[in-house]
Design a protein around this motif. Structure first.
Motif, PDB file in Angstrom:
ATOM      1  N   LYS A   1     -40.047  13.439  54.010  1.00 45.64           N
ATOM      2  CA  LYS A   1     -40.979  13.285  52.544  1.00 45.64           C
ATOM      3  C   LYS A   1     -40.728  14.458  51.702  1.00 45.64           C
ATOM      4  O   LYS A   1     -40.595  15.468  52.050  1.00 45.64           O
ATOM      5  N   PRO A   2     -40.130  13.881  50.634  1.00 45.38           N
ATOM      6  CA  PRO A   2     -39.940  14.934  49.680  1.00 45.38           C
ATOM      7  C   PRO A   2     -41.101  15.401  49.053  1.00 45.38           C
ATOM      8  O   PRO A   2     -42.054  15.002  48.821  1.00 45.38           O
ATOM      9  N   THR A   3     -40.854  16.642  48.239  1.00 46.82           N
ATOM     10  CA  THR A   3     -42.030  17.195  47.629  1.00 46.82           C
ATOM     11  C   THR A   3     -42.142  16.620  46.399  1.00 46.82           C
ATOM     12  O   THR A   3     -41.507  15.542  45.846  1.00 46.82           O
ATOM     13  N   ARG A   4     -43.383  16.862  45.857  1.00 45.21           N
ATOM     14  CA  ARG A   4     -43.834  16.197  44.668  1.00 45.21           C
ATOM     15  C   ARG A   4     -42.982  16.386  43.293  1.00 45.21           C
ATOM     16  O   ARG A   4     -42.601  15.506  42.710  1.00 45.21           O
ATOM     17  N   LYS A   5     -42.572  17.495  43.257  1.00 42.85           N
ATOM     18  CA  LYS A   5     -41.576  17.800  42.380  1.00 42.85           C
ATOM     19  C   LYS A   5     -40.343  17.188  42.368  1.00 42.85           C
ATOM     20  O   LYS A   5     -39.777  16.471  41.235  1.00 42.85           O
ATOM     21  N   LEU A   6     -39.820  17.060  43.673  1.00 36.66           N
ATOM     22  CA  LEU A   6     -38.554  16.331  44.041  1.00 36.66           C
ATOM     23  C   LEU A   6     -38.638  14.790  43.596  1.00 36.66           C
ATOM     24  O   LEU A   6     -37.676  14.245  42.843  1.00 36.66           O
ATOM     25  N   ALA A   7     -39.648  14.576  44.087  1.00 35.03           N
ATOM     26  CA  ALA A   7     -39.888  12.890  43.973  1.00 35.03           C
ATOM     27  C   ALA A   7     -40.197  12.690  42.370  1.00 35.03           C
ATOM     28  O   ALA A   7     -39.615  11.523  41.824  1.00 35.03           O
ATOM     29  N   LEU A   8     -40.879  13.270  41.615  1.00 32.58           N
ATOM     30  CA  LEU A   8     -40.966  13.250  40.100  1.00 32.58           C
ATOM     31  C   LEU A   8     -39.673  13.046  39.506  1.00 32.58           C
ATOM     32  O   LEU A   8     -39.308  12.511  38.593  1.00 32.58           O
ATOM     33  N   GLU A   9     -38.810  14.219  39.921  1.00 28.28           N
ATOM     34  CA  GLU A   9     -37.328  14.317  39.303  1.00 28.28           C
ATOM     35  C   GLU A   9     -36.570  13.033  39.625  1.00 28.28           C
ATOM     36  O   GLU A   9     -36.029  12.751  38.732  1.00 28.28           O
ATOM     37  N   ALA A  10     -36.633  12.900  40.827  1.00 31.43           N
ATOM     38  CA  ALA A  10     -35.619  11.747  41.232  1.00 31.43           C
ATOM     39  C   ALA A  10     -36.353  10.305  40.577  1.00 31.43           C
ATOM     40  O   ALA A  10     -35.551   9.383  39.972  1.00 31.43           O
ATOM     41  N   GLY A  11     -37.614   9.979  40.362  1.00 27.71           N
ATOM     42  CA  GLY A  11     -38.135   8.939  39.661  1.00 27.71           C
ATOM     43  C   GLY A  11     -37.762   9.035  38.059  1.00 27.71           C
ATOM     44  O   GLY A  11     -37.446   7.718  37.749  1.00 27.71           O
TER      45      GLY A  11
END
Length: 308
Positions: free
Chosen positions: A288-298
């Protein structure tokens, strides 16, 4: 009172007596005629192409000669073809991003007024910071005594003799992205099972790369090398502008390659976070990615795929 005697009239000689002899003007020395260059430095013959030869083409013995094209209009047409070949080669040398290729605007000219580019359509110069000459202005002659670039007969048609050397100088940037990239989501490949790797092995990413329309496999020969190294005939002036898949413009290839690295990092981030694929193309363990990483990828995926 006695009259004083009148003085005798003074004798005036005719005008032609006082006339000075005109000195004969010396004729200016004749200007030395320009020496016509008929061979390159290493002895390859150079001839001028006639309009009939340009239209019909030549082959056979003509393939061993280099050619000059005196007509500015005809030379400009060949510069357009050269610009299209160089532009397409440049765009294929850089990695694509989100299924979109780089675009490269190329302008080819010489000092005798000939000009050609691969920019099609009006208004193509809008929204940019180019320092080039404005469109619509005819290329002016800057050196009336300069010679023009050399051409050669290649497969029955004329082309720039130095074209193989120009294409060879374009270095291809290695594609560092993983094998299963953005199209994995489009193809709905099932990667839920660790053992099911057939989709990854069978995936041919190159089929989404547009095929080149121009010939990039021109071989360097003694004829092209003679034209490239000749001291009397210059190379054409070639100017390039790189346009990235996210519509950024660059005046140098160095800055374009630096932007390629940024786009590649975004692709690798999307592959790792959203598709679970590492930089070497191997599937990663579910994490499960971190919130920051998920936002950057999105955000990276939206900018890459959602806006186009």
């Amino acid at each position: 009172m006695p009259r004083t005697p009148k003085k005798a009239a003074r004798y005036e000689p005719p005008d032609f007596v006082h006339a000075k002899k005109k000195k004969a003007k010396k004729k200016p020395a004749p200007k030395p005629k320009k020496k016509t260059i008929t061979h390159t430095d290493d002895g390859v013959p150079i001839v001028n192409a006639s309009m009939a030869q340009i239209r019909k083409g030549l082959s056979g013995k003509a393939a061993t000669q280099l050619v000059r094209i005196p007509q500015v209009a005809e030379r400009s047409k060949f510069y357009v073809e050269a610009a299209e070949i160089i532009g397409e080669r440049e765009s294929h040398a850089l990695p694509y991003h989100g299924g979109r290729m780089w675009k490269v605007e190329v302008k080819v000219s010489d000092d005798k007024g000939a000009y050609g580019d691969n920019c099609k359509g009006k208004g193509r110069r809008s929204n940019n910071n180019d320092d080039d000459d404005e469109d619509g202005k005819k290329k002016k002659k800057t050196n009336y005594n300069a010679l023009t670039p050399l051409f050669r007969w290649y497969r029955g048609k004329l082309e720039l003799a130095t074209m193989p050397h120009i294409l060879e100088s374009i270095e291809e940037v290695e594609h560092n992205q993983s094998k299963a990239k953005w199209a994995r989501g489009l193809k709905n490949i099932d990667v839920s099972d660790d053992d099911s790797s057939e989709g990854e092995e069978d995936w041919d990413d190159d089929k989404y790369i547009p095929e080149a329309e121009k010939n990039f496999t021109m071989e360097i020969s003694a004829l092209t090398t003679s034209a490239y190294e000749d001291s009397s005939h210059p190379l054409p002036d070639i100017r390039r502008v790189w346009i990235s898949p996210d519509m950024q413009r660059f005046q140098s290839r160095k800055s374009a390659i630096a932007h390629v690295e940024k786009l590649t990092k975004k692709d690798l981030l999307i592959d790792r976070v959203m598709y679970g694929v590492g930089h070497n193309g191997v599937r990663l363990r579910p994490v499960k990615p971190t919130r920051k990483l998920a936002l950057e990828a999105g955000e990276a995926r939206f900018v890459r795929d959602g806006l186009w």
